[in-house]
Scaffold this active site. Structure first.
Site, PDB file in Angstrom:
ATOM      1  N   VAL A 142     -53.075 -24.132   8.486  1.00  0.00           N
ATOM      2  CA  VAL A 142     -52.569 -22.761   8.381  1.00  0.00           C
ATOM      3  C   VAL A 142     -52.585 -22.281   6.930  1.00  0.00           C
ATOM      4  O   VAL A 142     -53.028 -21.164   6.636  1.00  0.00           O
ATOM      5  CB  VAL A 142     -51.136 -22.643   8.958  1.00  0.00           C
ATOM      6  CG1 VAL A 142     -50.655 -21.204   8.851  1.00  0.00           C
ATOM      7  CG2 VAL A 142     -51.092 -23.098  10.409  1.00  0.00           C
ATOM      8  N   GLY A 202     -48.476 -26.316   0.903  1.00  0.00           N
ATOM      9  CA  GLY A 202     -49.155 -26.959   2.027  1.00  0.00           C
ATOM     10  C   GLY A 202     -50.497 -26.303   2.284  1.00  0.00           C
ATOM     11  O   GLY A 202     -50.557 -25.150   2.725  1.00  0.00           O
ATOM     12  N   VAL A 203     -51.580 -27.019   1.958  1.00  0.00           N
ATOM     13  CA  VAL A 203     -52.911 -26.441   2.187  1.00  0.00           C
ATOM     14  C   VAL A 203     -53.567 -27.119   3.394  1.00  0.00           C
ATOM     15  O   VAL A 203     -54.700 -27.566   3.348  1.00  0.00           O
ATOM     16  CB  VAL A 203     -53.809 -26.499   0.929  1.00  0.00           C
ATOM     17  CG1 VAL A 203     -53.227 -25.649  -0.171  1.00  0.00           C
ATOM     18  CG2 VAL A 203     -54.014 -27.931   0.447  1.00  0.00           C
ATOM     19  N   GLY A 204     -52.801 -27.170   4.491  1.00  0.00           N
ATOM     20  CA  GLY A 204     -53.340 -27.703   5.743  1.00  0.00           C
ATOM     21  C   GLY A 204     -54.086 -26.605   6.484  1.00  0.00           C
ATOM     22  O   GLY A 204     -54.623 -25.676   5.880  1.00  0.00           O
ATOM     23  N   LYS A 241     -40.642 -28.913  22.457  1.00  0.00           N
ATOM     24  CA  LYS A 241     -41.394 -29.544  21.369  1.00  0.00           C
ATOM     25  C   LYS A 241     -41.334 -31.053  21.595  1.00  0.00           C
ATOM     26  O   LYS A 241     -40.421 -31.557  22.249  1.00  0.00           O
ATOM     27  CB  LYS A 241     -40.733 -29.202  20.022  1.00  0.00           C
ATOM     28  CG  LYS A 241     -41.632 -29.393  18.834  1.00  0.00           C
ATOM     29  CD  LYS A 241     -42.447 -28.147  18.530  1.00  0.00           C
ATOM     30  CE  LYS A 241     -43.364 -28.362  17.348  1.00  0.00           C
ATOM     31  NZ  LYS A 241     -44.123 -27.152  17.008  1.00  0.00           N
TER      32      LYS A 241
END
Ligand code: NAD
Length: 363
Positions: free
Chosen positions: A198, A194-196, A94
Site C-alpha cells: 500500500v 512502510g513501503v509495502g 480478522k
C-alpha cells in the site's frame, strides 16, 4: 496433558481472554492449532450484524499469545467499522497466524488453515493481509469457499492493495481540501511509514501529483531499492516521526500514534493505511486534537481493499470497485464536517455513523 499449575495459569488467562472479548463485544473467537504443520491461528468474528465478517489473515511473529489476541480483537473490530461506514453488507472479522512468515508457510499449512476457516460455516470470510499473498489464499480456497482476494484470472478481485492505496490517496486529498482549502497535494510534504504494497502505491500517486515524499521502512533495503525507482527521500525508521511535513501517512503496522510519538509529530494531518493507528483511541485522538493535527479515521480511508473484496463476492467488477472506492473522498469530507459541527473528534464522528448503521440493521 495440563498439570495443576498450568491449569491455574489457564484459569487466569481465561479471565483475561473473556475480559478482552467482552470489552470489544466480539461474537466469537476461534483458537486454531494443528500439530503436524505447527499452525497456530486465532480467528476473531467481531460482528455479523450487517453480513458475514470479512477480514484478512495476518502472519506476524508476535512476542506472545496475548499480543496476538489483542491484535486480532482490535483488527476485527476495526473491520466492523470499516464495512459499516463504507456501506457494505459485511461484518468485521480478522485472523492472525503466529510465527515467522519466512519459515512457517507450506501448502499443508494453508490447507489446514482453510479447514479452520471452513469450520466457521461462512461467518468469517478471509483474504490477504500483512505477510500473506494471493498464492497463499489460493491454497486456502482449495478447502473453503469463504475467501476473497483470489487472482483475477480465476474470477477473483486480485490483490486489494492498489484499491487501498487509491482510497488512502483520495482520503488524503479530501483532508487537504478541508485543511488547506484545496485538494491538490502538489507541493505538499508527506512522510510515508512502510513501503509495502500500500505504501508504495500511495507514494506513486503522491509523486505523480508533485508531492515531496519522505519514506521509511523497517527493512532499509526496501527503501533504498525504491529510491532507485522513485524520487523519494529515505529517512530512518525512528526519524520518520521527527520530519517536518504536512501529512504523516502510517502505512506499516498499527499503534504508531502513541504517547511517545505524538509530541514529536510536526505534521498538520494524519492520513494512512495502517489499521488501528491510535494506540489508545480516546486518549490519542484527543492528544492529536490538542496539537491541532487533523486525523482522517483509518477505517474510513483504508477501506478500498475491503470494498474491492466485497465486489468479488457479488461477481467481480473492477469499475464498480473503483467507483465505490472513490466515495471515500466525500465520506472523509462528511466526517470532518460532522466533527466540526457537533464539536466531536473525527474518530467519534466516523464511529457514530458506523454504529448508527449497525444499530438500525440490528433492529
Ligand atoms: P506490507 O506487508 O506489504 O507492508 C508493510 C510494510 O511496513 C513492510 O515493508 C514492513 O517492513 C513495514 N514496516 C513494519 N513495521 C514498520 C515500522 N515500525 N516502521 C517502518 N516500516 C515498518 O503491508 P501492506 O499491505 O502494504 O499494508 C500496510 C498497512 O495497511 C497494514 O497495517 C495493513 O493492515 C493495512 N491495510 C492494508 C490493506 C491492503 O489492502 N493491503 C487494507 C487495509 C489496511
Amino acid at each position: 496433558m495440563l498439570d495443576i499449575e498450568e491449569t491455574s495459569e489457564v484459569q487466569k488467562n481465561q479471565d483475561m481472554i473473556f475480559n478482552l472479548i467482552t470489552n470489544g463485544e466480539h461474537e466469537q473467537v476461534l483458537f486454531c492449532y494443528d500439530k503436524p504443520t505447527g499452525l497456530k491461528a486465532i480467528i476473531a468474528v467481531h460482528s455479523t450484524v450487517l453480513g458475514p465478517s470479512l477480514g484478512g489473515t495476518r502472519i506476524w511473529n508476535y512476542q506472545n499469545d496475548q499480543e496476538a489476541l489483542v491484535d486480532v480483537l482490535r483488527l476485527s473490530r476495526g473491520m466492523t467499522y470499516k464495512a459499516a461506514i463504507s456501506g457494505l453488507n459485511l461484518g468485521g472479522g480478522k485472523a492472525v497466524i503466529i510465527g515467522d512468515a519466512t519459515k512457517i508457510k507450506s501448502p499443508e499449512f494453508w490447507k489446514r488453515y482453510g479447514q479452520f476457516v471452513e469450520s466457521l460455516g461462512g461467518r468469517y470470510i478471509t483474504a490477504e493481509d500483512v505477510n500473506t499473498t494471493v498464492g497463499d489464499i489460493e491454497i486456502v480456497a482449495s478447502q473453503t469457499k469463504h475467501v476473497s482476494g483470489l487472482p483475477l484470472e480465476k474470477g477473483g478481485s486480485g490483490d486489494p492493495s492498489p484499491f487501498t492505496a487509491y482510497g488512502v490517496y483520495l482520503g488524503m486529498k479530501a483532508t487537504a481540501k478541508y485543511r488547506w482549502g484545496n485538494d491538490s497535494l502538489g507541493g505538499k510534504k508527506v512522510s510515508v511509514q512502510g513501503v509495502g504494497k500500500v505504501g508504495t502505491g500511495l507514494i506513486e500517486y503522491l509523486l505523480e501529483e508533485g508531492a515531496t515524499v519522505y519514506a521509511t521502512d523497517l527493512f532499509e533495503d526496501r527503501v533504498s531499492s525504491l529510491s532507485k525507482r522513485l524520487n523519494i527521500i529515505p529517512v530512518g525508521s525512528e526519524e520518520i516521526y521527527d520530519v517536518d511535513v504536512d501529512i504523516y501517512a502510517p502505512c506499516a503496522l498499527g499503534a504508531t500514534i502513541n504517547d511517545n510519538t505524538i509530541s514529536r509529530l510536526k505534521c498538520e494531518a494524519v492520513v494512512g493505511a495502517a489499521n488501528n493507528q491510535l494506540e489508545v483511541e480516546d486518549k490519542h485522538i484527543s492528544l492529536l486534537k490538542d496539537r491541532d493535527i487533523l486525523y482522517a479515521p483509518d477505517f474510513l480511508v483504508n477501506a478500498g481493499g475491503v470494498i474491492n473484496c466485497y465486489t468479488e463476492l457479488e461477481g467481480y467488477n473492477k469499475e464498480k470497485a473503483l467507483k465505490n472506492t472513490e466515495k471515500i473522498y466525500d465520506a472523509t469530507l462528511e466526517i470532518f464536517s460532522k466533527s466540526n459541527t457537533e464539536g466531536i473528534s473525527t474518530l467519534k464522528a466516523a464511529m457514530e455513523i458506523a454504529e448508527n448503521r449497525i444499530a438500525s440493521n440490528r433492529k
